[in-house]
Design a protein around this motif. Structure first.
Motif, PDB file in Angstrom:
ATOM      1  N   HIS A 213       0.833  -1.196   0.000  1.00  0.00           N
ATOM      2  CA  HIS A 213       0.000   0.000   0.000  1.00  0.00           C
ATOM      3  C   HIS A 213       0.870   1.249   0.000  1.00  0.00           C
ATOM      4  O   HIS A 213       2.053   1.211   0.338  1.00  0.00           O
ATOM      5  N   SER A 214       0.292   2.338  -0.399  1.00  0.00           N
ATOM      6  CA  SER A 214       0.852   3.665  -0.219  1.00  0.00           C
ATOM      7  C   SER A 214       0.016   4.327   0.864  1.00  0.00           C
ATOM      8  O   SER A 214      -1.219   4.280   0.816  1.00  0.00           O
ATOM      9  N   ASP A 215       0.660   4.936   1.842  1.00  0.00           N
ATOM     10  CA  ASP A 215      -0.057   5.394   3.035  1.00  0.00           C
ATOM     11  C   ASP A 215      -1.186   6.371   2.695  1.00  0.00           C
ATOM     12  O   ASP A 215      -0.996   7.331   1.949  1.00  0.00           O
ATOM     13  N   VAL A 216      -2.331   6.111   3.291  1.00  0.00           N
ATOM     14  CA  VAL A 216      -3.538   6.944   3.238  1.00  0.00           C
ATOM     15  C   VAL A 216      -3.728   7.602   1.872  1.00  0.00           C
ATOM     16  O   VAL A 216      -3.964   8.810   1.767  1.00  0.00           O
ATOM     17  N   SER A 217      -3.662   6.799   0.824  1.00  0.00           N
ATOM     18  CA  SER A 217      -3.779   7.357  -0.524  1.00  0.00           C
ATOM     19  C   SER A 217      -5.158   7.914  -0.807  1.00  0.00           C
ATOM     20  O   SER A 217      -5.362   8.588  -1.810  1.00  0.00           O
ATOM     21  N   GLU A 219      -6.502  10.266   0.908  1.00  0.00           N
ATOM     22  CA  GLU A 219      -6.528  11.691   1.209  1.00  0.00           C
ATOM     23  C   GLU A 219      -6.348  12.516  -0.065  1.00  0.00           C
ATOM     24  O   GLU A 219      -5.749  12.064  -1.043  1.00  0.00           O
ATOM     25  N   GLN A 220      -6.881  13.734  -0.059  1.00  0.00           N
ATOM     26  CA  GLN A 220      -6.703  14.619  -1.206  1.00  0.00           C
ATOM     27  C   GLN A 220      -5.229  14.946  -1.406  1.00  0.00           C
ATOM     28  O   GLN A 220      -4.751  15.044  -2.541  1.00  0.00           O
ATOM     29  N   GLN A 221      -4.493  15.106  -0.319  1.00  0.00           N
ATOM     30  CA  GLN A 221      -3.055  15.357  -0.365  1.00  0.00           C
ATOM     31  C   GLN A 221      -2.352  14.298   0.484  1.00  0.00           C
ATOM     32  O   GLN A 221      -2.085  14.500   1.662  1.00  0.00           O
ATOM     33  N   PRO A 222      -2.040  13.167  -0.117  1.00  0.00           N
ATOM     34  CA  PRO A 222      -1.383  12.089   0.631  1.00  0.00           C
ATOM     35  C   PRO A 222       0.041  12.469   1.034  1.00  0.00           C
ATOM     36  O   PRO A 222       0.586  13.475   0.572  1.00  0.00           O
ATOM     37  N   PRO A 223       0.666  11.649   1.881  1.00  0.00           N
ATOM     38  CA  PRO A 223       2.004  11.983   2.375  1.00  0.00           C
ATOM     39  C   PRO A 223       3.076  11.942   1.292  1.00  0.00           C
ATOM     40  O   PRO A 223       2.908  11.325   0.238  1.00  0.00           O
ATOM     41  N   GLY A 224       4.197  12.604   1.594  1.00  0.00           N
ATOM     42  CA  GLY A 224       5.367  12.574   0.733  1.00  0.00           C
ATOM     43  C   GLY A 224       6.525  11.932   1.474  1.00  0.00           C
ATOM     44  O   GLY A 224       6.535  10.724   1.710  1.00  0.00           O
ATOM     45  N   THR A 225       7.530  12.732   1.879  1.00  0.00           N
ATOM     46  CA  THR A 225       8.682  12.213   2.616  1.00  0.00           C
ATOM     47  C   THR A 225       8.220  11.747   3.990  1.00  0.00           C
ATOM     48  O   THR A 225       7.717  12.535   4.790  1.00  0.00           O
ATOM     49  N   THR A 226       8.388  10.465   4.267  1.00  0.00           N
ATOM     50  CA  THR A 226       7.787   9.834   5.448  1.00  0.00           C
ATOM     51  C   THR A 226       8.868   9.173   6.291  1.00  0.00           C
ATOM     52  O   THR A 226       9.813   8.591   5.751  1.00  0.00           O
ATOM     53  N   PHE A 227       8.728   9.239   7.612  1.00  0.00           N
ATOM     54  CA  PHE A 227       9.747   8.751   8.538  1.00  0.00           C
ATOM     55  C   PHE A 227       9.152   7.668   9.441  1.00  0.00           C
ATOM     56  O   PHE A 227       8.120   7.875  10.077  1.00  0.00           O
ATOM     57  N   LEU A 228       9.818   6.528   9.516  1.00  0.00           N
ATOM     58  CA  LEU A 228       9.419   5.448  10.418  1.00  0.00           C
ATOM     59  C   LEU A 228      10.638   5.043  11.229  1.00  0.00           C
ATOM     60  O   LEU A 228      11.690   4.725  10.662  1.00  0.00           O
ATOM     61  N   VAL A 343      13.363   6.206   5.895  1.00  0.00           N
ATOM     62  CA  VAL A 343      12.695   7.337   5.253  1.00  0.00           C
ATOM     63  C   VAL A 343      12.339   6.918   3.840  1.00  0.00           C
ATOM     64  O   VAL A 343      13.189   6.398   3.108  1.00  0.00           O
ATOM     65  N   TRP A 344      11.091   7.092   3.462  1.00  0.00           N
ATOM     66  CA  TRP A 344      10.691   6.777   2.100  1.00  0.00           C
ATOM     67  C   TRP A 344       9.859   7.910   1.535  1.00  0.00           C
ATOM     68  O   TRP A 344       9.316   8.724   2.272  1.00  0.00           O
ATOM     69  N   ASP A 345       9.784   7.953   0.209  1.00  0.00           N
ATOM     70  CA  ASP A 345       8.921   8.927  -0.456  1.00  0.00           C
ATOM     71  C   ASP A 345       7.632   8.210  -0.825  1.00  0.00           C
ATOM     72  O   ASP A 345       7.603   7.370  -1.724  1.00  0.00           O
ATOM     73  N   ASN A 346       6.591   8.542  -0.112  1.00  0.00           N
ATOM     74  CA  ASN A 346       5.306   7.856  -0.247  1.00  0.00           C
ATOM     75  C   ASN A 346       4.679   8.049  -1.627  1.00  0.00           C
ATOM     76  O   ASN A 346       3.764   7.325  -2.007  1.00  0.00           O
ATOM     77  N   ARG A 347       5.185   9.023  -2.378  1.00  0.00           N
ATOM     78  CA  ARG A 347       4.616   9.313  -3.695  1.00  0.00           C
ATOM     79  C   ARG A 347       5.086   8.343  -4.760  1.00  0.00           C
ATOM     80  O   ARG A 347       4.413   8.155  -5.781  1.00  0.00           O
ATOM     81  N   VAL A 348       6.249   7.727  -4.559  1.00  0.00           N
ATOM     82  CA  VAL A 348       6.823   6.872  -5.600  1.00  0.00           C
ATOM     83  C   VAL A 348       7.188   5.488  -5.080  1.00  0.00           C
ATOM     84  O   VAL A 348       7.922   4.750  -5.730  1.00  0.00           O
ATOM     85  N   THR A 349       6.686   5.110  -3.906  1.00  0.00           N
ATOM     86  CA  THR A 349       6.934   3.769  -3.376  1.00  0.00           C
ATOM     87  C   THR A 349       5.658   3.223  -2.745  1.00  0.00           C
ATOM     88  O   THR A 349       4.720   3.963  -2.430  1.00  0.00           O
ATOM     89  N   GLN A 350       5.656   1.914  -2.564  1.00  0.00           N
ATOM     90  CA  GLN A 350       4.685   1.258  -1.709  1.00  0.00           C
ATOM     91  C   GLN A 350       5.461   0.407  -0.715  1.00  0.00           C
ATOM     92  O   GLN A 350       6.649   0.143  -0.899  1.00  0.00           O
TER      93      GLN A 350
END
Length: 382
Positions: A213-217, A219-228, A343-350
């Motif tokens: 999955h891509s996080d909370v896709s 949403e109108q503006q889903p996440p980008g640079t994400t930290f876990l 750290v991942w970019d939620n826009r171009v990964t799952q």
């Protein structure tokens, strides 16, 4: 810091009442989400290691440095209004792509897990990055898709400091159903408590916990640079479609729904902080800093392709889901170590969390989820 909303974009949104008739999708991502834990087990009263606050004894065995202030809470009285649009600024566009602040020569170790995706970095402390370093971080993650930074102090920072760091990359997303540390709803927690063997029931009828999955896709503006970042870990037990098919996917849009996640949470006794939303996004989205295109559909939240009949939509989505799930040549797997920040970019990964440990050991992670721009696509260029 993320700017305030300055412009509202008007668009047609699918009718929630109509889509709710189809809200029967339930996958591993939702079924495995925990919404409680045993306080006695977390306190070490049932034979498990206690969730010991590392601040009490900074010289203790690192394996026992735990973070009870990060234990999840689920406040059923906590309600939030719908999210408002905001103008996202993409800091990756400002980066020096020689990365002098993020990857200073002679000071860091960089290991690429595969040629196209996944990198491990040692020797740089994220919490000490300057604004220029953060710009480089956003761009480097966009280029490498997912990066594991080892030996980080993120978990040791006061929670408000970790959030301050994350806010540079966008407005914090507050998850509608997940647990959060008391007083910090912006932190999304991944937590399965000590002694929790509820996954045994799940695996009685399943062979895998994979749920790409891509996080909370939705949403109108889903996440980008994400930290876990890891708090407590158990012991472990890119696309290549043809140009013609890529061209055909351009211009198609798909609906992403948060209804099922919210209903699944309530059905299991969980919470719903905000009314669920449905949004349409392009199937092929473009990254604002790199210009790279990526498929933006996932089986957890995507429901159908706008304008196609059910059989047509299902066939295309199944192909895309299988392509992403089975494409081992553009996948990377990160092995968790103590003090790791991924750290991942939620826009171009799952991504998919895996249940790959046994014996009711505790797993505890925290996610900071800055929102980004509304997904957009650019014309097909062949």
């Amino acid at each position: 810091m993320a700017p305030s909303a300055v412009e509202v974009e008007t668009s047609t949104v699918p009718d929630l009442a109509t889509l709710k008739l189809k809200a029967s999708h339930n996958g591993p991502y939702k079924e495995l989400a925990a919404n409680k834990y045993d306080p006695d087990a977390e306190a070490g009263l049932k034979g498990h290691k206690p969730a010991k606050d590392q601040r009490e004894d900074p010289h203790a065995d690192p394996q026992k440095l735990k973070y009870p202030h990060y234990l999840p809470t689920w406040d059923r009285a906590q309600k939030y209004p719908p999210l408002e649009p905001f103008e996202h600024y993409e800091h990756g566009k400002d980066a020096d792509t020689s990365y002098p602040n993020l990857l200073p020569e002679g000071e860091v170790s960089v290991t690429h897990l595969t040629p196209t995706i996944g990198t491990e970095v040692r020797g740089i402390q994220l919490s000490s990055l300057t604004a220029a370093g953060k710009d480089e971080l956003a761009r480097f993650v966009a280029e490498r898709k997912v990066v594991a930074f080892r030996d980080q102090d993120f978990a040791d920072l006061p929670i408000e400091k970790a959030l301050e760091f994350g806010a540079y990359f966008g407005r914090h997303h507050i998850h509608p159903t997940s647990g959060a540390p008391a007083g910090y709803p912006e932190i999304h927690l991944v937590h399965r408590g000590a002694g929790d063997t509820s996954v045994d029931k799940f695996f009685a009828n399943r062979t895998s916990s994979v749920a790409w999955h891509s996080d909370v896709s939705y949403e109108q503006q889903p996440p980008g640079t994400t930290f876990l970042y890891i708090l407590d870990k158990p012991s472990t037990g890119a696309t290549r479609c043809s140009p013609l098919f890529q061209q055909r996917l351009h211009g198609l849009r798909a609906t992403h729904s948060g209804i099922e996640q919210a209903e699944s949470s309530l059905a299991r006794g969980g919470i719903k902080r905000r009314e669920p939303v449905v949004n349409e996004h392009p199937i092929v989205r473009t990254h604002p800093a790199t210009g790279e295109k990526a498929l933006y559909v996932n089986p957890q939240f995507t429901r159908d392709i706008v304008g196609l009949k059910k059989e047509e939509s299902d066939a295309i989505l199944k192909f895309l889901y299988d392509h992403l799930a089975f494409g081992a040549d553009f996948q990377a797997r990160v092995k968790w170590e103590e003090r790791t920040v991924v750290v991942w970019d939620n826009r171009v990964t799952q991504h998919s969390a895996l249940v790959d440990w046994k014996d009711g050991q505790r797993r505890h992670l925290a996610r900071i989820t800055p929102q980004a721009e509304r997904p957009f696509e650019t014309p097909f260029e062949g």
